[in-house]
Write a protein that holds these residues in place. Sequence first.
Motif, PDB file in Angstrom:
ATOM      1  N   GLU A 177       0.821  -1.208   0.000  1.00 50.87           N
ATOM      2  CA  GLU A 177       0.000   0.000   0.000  1.00 50.87           C
ATOM      3  C   GLU A 177       0.858   1.263   0.000  1.00 50.87           C
ATOM      4  OE1 GLU A 177      -0.436  -2.549   2.064  1.00 50.87           O
ATOM      5  OE2 GLU A 177      -2.522  -3.214   1.876  1.00 50.87           O
ATOM      6  N   GLN A 197       2.217   1.652  -3.439  1.00 48.34           N
ATOM      7  CA  GLN A 197       1.136   2.114  -4.319  1.00 48.34           C
ATOM      8  C   GLN A 197       0.877   3.602  -4.109  1.00 48.34           C
ATOM      9  OE1 GLN A 197      -2.653   0.252  -3.671  1.00 48.34           O
ATOM     10  NE2 GLN A 197      -3.512   1.086  -5.558  1.00 48.34           N
ATOM     11  N   LEU A 231      -5.593   5.979   0.890  1.00 49.23           N
ATOM     12  CA  LEU A 231      -4.437   5.133   1.216  1.00 49.23           C
ATOM     13  C   LEU A 231      -3.612   5.723   2.351  1.00 49.23           C
ATOM     14  CD1 LEU A 231      -2.951   3.845  -2.158  1.00 49.23           C
ATOM     15  CD2 LEU A 231      -3.687   2.483  -0.213  1.00 49.23           C
ATOM     16  N   GLN A 275      -5.412   5.177   5.600  1.00 49.80           N
ATOM     17  CA  GLN A 275      -5.284   3.773   6.023  1.00 49.80           C
ATOM     18  C   GLN A 275      -3.908   3.523   6.652  1.00 49.80           C
ATOM     19  OE1 GLN A 275      -5.686   0.942   2.816  1.00 49.80           O
ATOM     20  NE2 GLN A 275      -4.614  -0.633   3.962  1.00 49.80           N
TER      21      GLN A 275
END
Length: 122
Positions: A22, A25, A99, A102
């Motif tokens: 993540e 990304q 993201l 998170q």
Amino acid sequence: MSSPDRPERHDPIYDHLAAKDEFAQLRHLYRRFIIPATVVFLGWYALYVVMSMFASDFMNHILFGNINVALVFGLLQFVSTFGIAFLYSRYSNTYLDPLATQLREEYDAELAGRTAPGKTEV
């Protein structure tokens, strides 16, 4: 880089999150917007400068009143700056912020678990 005055500090929680897919990304999505936007903006600015230097007849062309092409190009630099900022804000809200939120929540949870009452900080 560390120095005698500022030793290197490592945060194992951050290191753990930075190794996650993540996080990679998030960095990829950030670069996917920033690099093309920077290239386009700098290209547009370079066009303005080059045209001002080498196409002075065109840039001095009067459009109406005292408004010439160079003035319009210059004002469009401001418009493009605000446009890129607006587009980045929308892009960030859609792709980056979920993201990042998170990952931040995971970091906070791991940090809270590491420093919970009765535990010693590592």
